[in-house]
Write a protein that holds these residues in place. Structure first.
Motif, PDB file in Angstrom:
ATOM      1  N   SER A 255       4.235  -1.904  -4.362  1.00 35.70           N
ATOM      2  CA  SER A 255       3.669  -3.239  -4.152  1.00 35.70           C
ATOM      3  C   SER A 255       3.532  -4.017  -5.456  1.00 35.70           C
ATOM      4  O   SER A 255       3.136  -5.190  -5.439  1.00 35.70           O
ATOM      5  CB  SER A 255       2.287  -3.120  -3.493  1.00 35.70           C
ATOM      6  OG  SER A 255       1.331  -2.600  -4.418  1.00 35.70           O
ATOM      7  N   VAL A 256       3.849  -3.355  -6.577  1.00 36.76           N
ATOM      8  CA  VAL A 256       3.708  -3.987  -7.886  1.00 36.76           C
ATOM      9  C   VAL A 256       5.085  -4.394  -8.401  1.00 36.76           C
ATOM     10  O   VAL A 256       6.018  -3.581  -8.413  1.00 36.76           O
ATOM     11  CB  VAL A 256       3.031  -3.034  -8.892  1.00 36.76           C
ATOM     12  CG1 VAL A 256       2.921  -3.694 -10.267  1.00 36.76           C
ATOM     13  CG2 VAL A 256       1.657  -2.622  -8.380  1.00 36.76           C
TER      14      VAL A 256
ATOM     15  N   MET B 289      -7.514  -1.289  -4.889  1.00 35.48           N
ATOM     16  CA  MET B 289      -7.418  -0.119  -4.003  1.00 35.48           C
ATOM     17  C   MET B 289      -8.814   0.228  -3.513  1.00 35.48           C
ATOM     18  O   MET B 289      -9.575   0.927  -4.170  1.00 35.48           O
ATOM     19  CB  MET B 289      -6.781   1.068  -4.731  1.00 35.48           C
ATOM     20  CG  MET B 289      -5.345   0.836  -5.143  1.00 35.48           C
ATOM     21  SD  MET B 289      -4.592   2.284  -5.935  1.00 35.48           S
ATOM     22  CE  MET B 289      -4.390   3.385  -4.538  1.00 35.48           C
TER      23      MET B 289
ATOM     24  N   TRP C 242      -1.517   8.710 -13.977  1.00 39.33           N
ATOM     25  CA  TRP C 242      -2.240   9.174 -12.802  1.00 39.33           C
ATOM     26  C   TRP C 242      -2.112  10.686 -12.644  1.00 39.33           C
ATOM     27  O   TRP C 242      -1.100  11.282 -13.022  1.00 39.33           O
ATOM     28  CB  TRP C 242      -1.672   8.524 -11.536  1.00 39.33           C
ATOM     29  CG  TRP C 242      -1.974   7.066 -11.367  1.00 39.33           C
ATOM     30  CD1 TRP C 242      -1.515   6.028 -12.124  1.00 39.33           C
ATOM     31  CD2 TRP C 242      -2.795   6.493 -10.354  1.00 39.33           C
ATOM     32  NE1 TRP C 242      -1.983   4.846 -11.647  1.00 39.33           N
ATOM     33  CE2 TRP C 242      -2.774   5.092 -10.552  1.00 39.33           C
ATOM     34  CE3 TRP C 242      -3.525   7.008  -9.292  1.00 39.33           C
ATOM     35  CZ2 TRP C 242      -3.478   4.210  -9.735  1.00 39.33           C
ATOM     36  CZ3 TRP C 242      -4.214   6.132  -8.468  1.00 39.33           C
ATOM     37  CH2 TRP C 242      -4.192   4.749  -8.690  1.00 39.33           C
TER      38      TRP C 242
ATOM     39  N   ARG D 101      -3.621  -4.921  -9.850  1.00 34.83           N
ATOM     40  CA  ARG D 101      -2.641  -3.903  -9.471  1.00 34.83           C
ATOM     41  C   ARG D 101      -1.743  -3.554 -10.661  1.00 34.83           C
ATOM     42  O   ARG D 101      -1.400  -2.400 -10.865  1.00 34.83           O
ATOM     43  CB  ARG D 101      -1.787  -4.400  -8.298  1.00 34.83           C
ATOM     44  CG  ARG D 101      -2.521  -4.460  -6.977  1.00 34.83           C
ATOM     45  CD  ARG D 101      -1.648  -4.970  -5.847  1.00 34.83           C
ATOM     46  NE  ARG D 101      -2.364  -4.921  -4.579  1.00 34.83           N
ATOM     47  CZ  ARG D 101      -2.365  -3.866  -3.766  1.00 34.83           C
ATOM     48  NH1 ARG D 101      -1.665  -2.790  -4.083  1.00 34.83           N
ATOM     49  NH2 ARG D 101      -3.039  -3.883  -2.641  1.00 34.83           N
TER      50      ARG D 101
ATOM     51  N   LEU E  84     -11.001   5.433  -5.906  1.00 35.86           N
ATOM     52  CA  LEU E  84     -10.206   5.440  -7.128  1.00 35.86           C
ATOM     53  C   LEU E  84     -11.164   5.715  -8.280  1.00 35.86           C
ATOM     54  O   LEU E  84     -12.115   4.962  -8.500  1.00 35.86           O
ATOM     55  CB  LEU E  84      -9.520   4.095  -7.300  1.00 35.86           C
ATOM     56  CG  LEU E  84      -8.713   3.863  -8.572  1.00 35.86           C
ATOM     57  CD1 LEU E  84      -7.582   4.867  -8.688  1.00 35.86           C
ATOM     58  CD2 LEU E  84      -8.170   2.444  -8.590  1.00 35.86           C
TER      59      LEU E  84
ATOM     60  N   LEU F  57       0.577   7.367  -0.402  1.00 35.17           N
ATOM     61  CA  LEU F  57      -0.341   6.280  -0.721  1.00 35.17           C
ATOM     62  C   LEU F  57      -0.093   5.758  -2.137  1.00 35.17           C
ATOM     63  O   LEU F  57      -0.045   4.541  -2.378  1.00 35.17           O
ATOM     64  CB  LEU F  57      -1.781   6.773  -0.584  1.00 35.17           C
ATOM     65  CG  LEU F  57      -2.888   5.740  -0.734  1.00 35.17           C
ATOM     66  CD1 LEU F  57      -2.853   4.753   0.416  1.00 35.17           C
ATOM     67  CD2 LEU F  57      -4.248   6.435  -0.782  1.00 35.17           C
ATOM     68  N   TYR F  58       0.094   6.678  -3.065  1.00 30.29           N
ATOM     69  CA  TYR F  58       0.332   6.306  -4.461  1.00 30.29           C
ATOM     70  C   TYR F  58       1.649   5.535  -4.606  1.00 30.29           C
ATOM     71  O   TYR F  58       1.707   4.487  -5.260  1.00 30.29           O
ATOM     72  CB  TYR F  58       0.347   7.568  -5.322  1.00 30.29           C
ATOM     73  CG  TYR F  58       0.806   7.359  -6.744  1.00 30.29           C
ATOM     74  CD1 TYR F  58       0.023   6.644  -7.653  1.00 30.29           C
ATOM     75  CD2 TYR F  58       2.015   7.875  -7.186  1.00 30.29           C
ATOM     76  CE1 TYR F  58       0.448   6.451  -8.955  1.00 30.29           C
ATOM     77  CE2 TYR F  58       2.443   7.687  -8.493  1.00 30.29           C
ATOM     78  CZ  TYR F  58       1.653   6.971  -9.375  1.00 30.29           C
ATOM     79  OH  TYR F  58       2.078   6.776 -10.662  1.00 30.29           O
TER      80      TYR F  58
ATOM     81  N   ALA G 191      -1.123   0.053 -12.266  1.00 30.89           N
ATOM     82  CA  ALA G 191       0.224   0.613 -12.290  1.00 30.89           C
ATOM     83  C   ALA G 191       0.682   0.973 -13.694  1.00 30.89           C
ATOM     84  O   ALA G 191       1.636   1.745 -13.859  1.00 30.89           O
ATOM     85  CB  ALA G 191       1.207  -0.380 -11.671  1.00 30.89           C
TER      86      ALA G 191
ATOM     87  N   GLU H 258       3.341   3.919  -2.263  1.00 30.18           N
ATOM     88  CA  GLU H 258       3.242   2.629  -1.588  1.00 30.18           C
ATOM     89  C   GLU H 258       2.563   1.602  -2.493  1.00 30.18           C
ATOM     90  O   GLU H 258       2.950   0.426  -2.540  1.00 30.18           O
ATOM     91  CB  GLU H 258       2.451   2.768  -0.282  1.00 30.18           C
ATOM     92  CG  GLU H 258       3.223   3.444   0.840  1.00 30.18           C
ATOM     93  CD  GLU H 258       2.355   3.695   2.056  1.00 30.18           C
ATOM     94  OE1 GLU H 258       1.213   3.169   2.080  1.00 30.18           O
ATOM     95  OE2 GLU H 258       2.799   4.407   2.971  1.00 30.18           O
ATOM     96  N   PHE H 259       1.555   2.070  -3.221  1.00 22.38           N
ATOM     97  CA  PHE H 259       0.877   1.183  -4.165  1.00 22.38           C
ATOM     98  C   PHE H 259       1.828   0.743  -5.275  1.00 22.38           C
ATOM     99  O   PHE H 259       1.911  -0.442  -5.599  1.00 22.38           O
ATOM    100  CB  PHE H 259      -0.337   1.894  -4.760  1.00 22.38           C
ATOM    101  CG  PHE H 259      -0.867   1.230  -6.000  1.00 22.38           C
ATOM    102  CD1 PHE H 259      -1.514   0.011  -5.919  1.00 22.38           C
ATOM    103  CD2 PHE H 259      -0.691   1.820  -7.239  1.00 22.38           C
ATOM    104  CE1 PHE H 259      -1.985  -0.619  -7.070  1.00 22.38           C
ATOM    105  CE2 PHE H 259      -1.153   1.200  -8.389  1.00 22.38           C
ATOM    106  CZ  PHE H 259      -1.806  -0.018  -8.306  1.00 22.38           C
TER     107      PHE H 259
END
Length: 313
Positions: free
Chosen positions: A211-212, A263, A193, A185, A169, A204-205, A189, A207-208
């Motif tokens: 999770s927030v 990350m 990006w 996180r 990252l 991947l992005y 977020a 999914e991240f």
């Protein structure tokens, strides 16, 4: 079934119109209709759905289309290869190259390949692995030299892993999180990006983000060029995910930083893939052999950073 019929079928699939396809194929419309009907009779199913306005492929036709394109490409490549051999040449080679491998390493590989014998015509196509492998499977490329995410399916390809490459990252050293330790996180977020325009990175992005809890509404940009991503990150306030080896100079110079956050670095496999079946130019085996030999040299020979790449032995 023959190559002419497959070309006609592909033309109909791409135009959606039999009359227009007949003109493009320099054939009468009734003759083209009979040719496709013969192809359908051979398979025992309908390949196209005739509508009042135009045509579209049936599920069987959709399934055939990729195979048809691959077979037509193979036939064209074989013809060029035989013509080159007859002229005393070694043929043609089309290679898809990912960003990590498109620098100096490739030059030495090609020098060794071209020094092995009669002239060979080499075509290089730079891009991301997902698009390159689509062209590989379709017969437009002979091999792909790139980073392969661990989730990427190569079961239908002949694949050789060469190295492991770490992605991180990253951001500009001027980014407001650049000097922050243990970035959360929620902080990540809330940033803008820019990410590589490929499915694995996008997944991947997202999914991240998922999770927030209640992530802020921010912008994200998708780009199909690593150079463009690096430029955007250095000149603006974006976060990104990049192979560490591509930003080693910027990290050393202090213009970019690795963000200290949740990350953690992850690894992709640098490797070379070719089709397990279908047309293979004679010079391809020479190219793959040289690639493997190059990766048996030292890291200094390859000019790869120890912290970002591990050579597979």
């Amino acid at each position: 079934m023959n190559i002419r019929q497959l070309k006609q079928f592909i033309s109909i699939a791409e135009t959606g119109n039999i009359s227009r396809s007949a003109k493009l194929q320099n054939i009468s419309q009734p003759a083209l209709t009979r040719s496709i009907q013969n192809l359908e009779n051979e398979f025992g199913v309908e390949l196209i759905d005739r509508k009042a306005v135009g045509v579209c492929l049936t599920a069987y036709g959709e399934h055939l289309l990729d195979y048809a394109r691959s077979m037509v490409n193979d036939a064209c490549r074989v013809k060029r290869e035989i013509t080159a051999m007859h002229s005393g040449e070694r043929g043609t080679l089309s290679i898809g190259v990912g960003p990590v491998f498109s620098a100096g390493f490739l030059a030495s590989t090609l020098d060794r390949l071209l020094a092995k014998g009669p002239r060979v015509e080499v075509r290089l196509v730079e891009g991301f692995v997902e698009n390159l492998c689509e062209d590989l499977r379709g017969g437009k490329l002979d091999a792909v030299l790139s980073l392969f995410p661990t989730s990427f399916d190569t079961s239908d390809l002949s694949f050789s892993g060469l190295c492991e490459v770490e992605s991180v990252l990253a951001a500009s050293s001027k980014h407001n999180l650049a000097s922050t330790n243990n970035v959360s996180r929620k902080q990540l977020a809330s940033c803008n990006w820019v990410i590589a325009d490929q499915k694995s990175v996008a997944n991947l992005y997202h999914e991240f983000l998922d999770s927030v809890d209640n992530p802020a509404k921010v912008h994200h940009v998708r780009a199909n060029s690593m150079r463009l991503i690096k430029n955007l990150v250095q000149e603006s306030n974006y976060l990104t995910i990049l192979p560490r080896i591509l930003i080693e100079n910027e990290l050393a110079q202090g213009s970019m930083v690795v963000i200290d956050g949740p990350m953690k670095p992850w690894v992709s496999i640098g490797g070379i893939a070719s089709r397990a079946s279908g047309f293979r130019p004679t010079v391809l085996n020479d190219f793959i052999g040289i690639i493997k030999e190059e990766f048996s040299f030292t890291r200094d020979r390859l000019d790869l950073a120890k912290s970002s790449i591990t050579i597979k032995v």
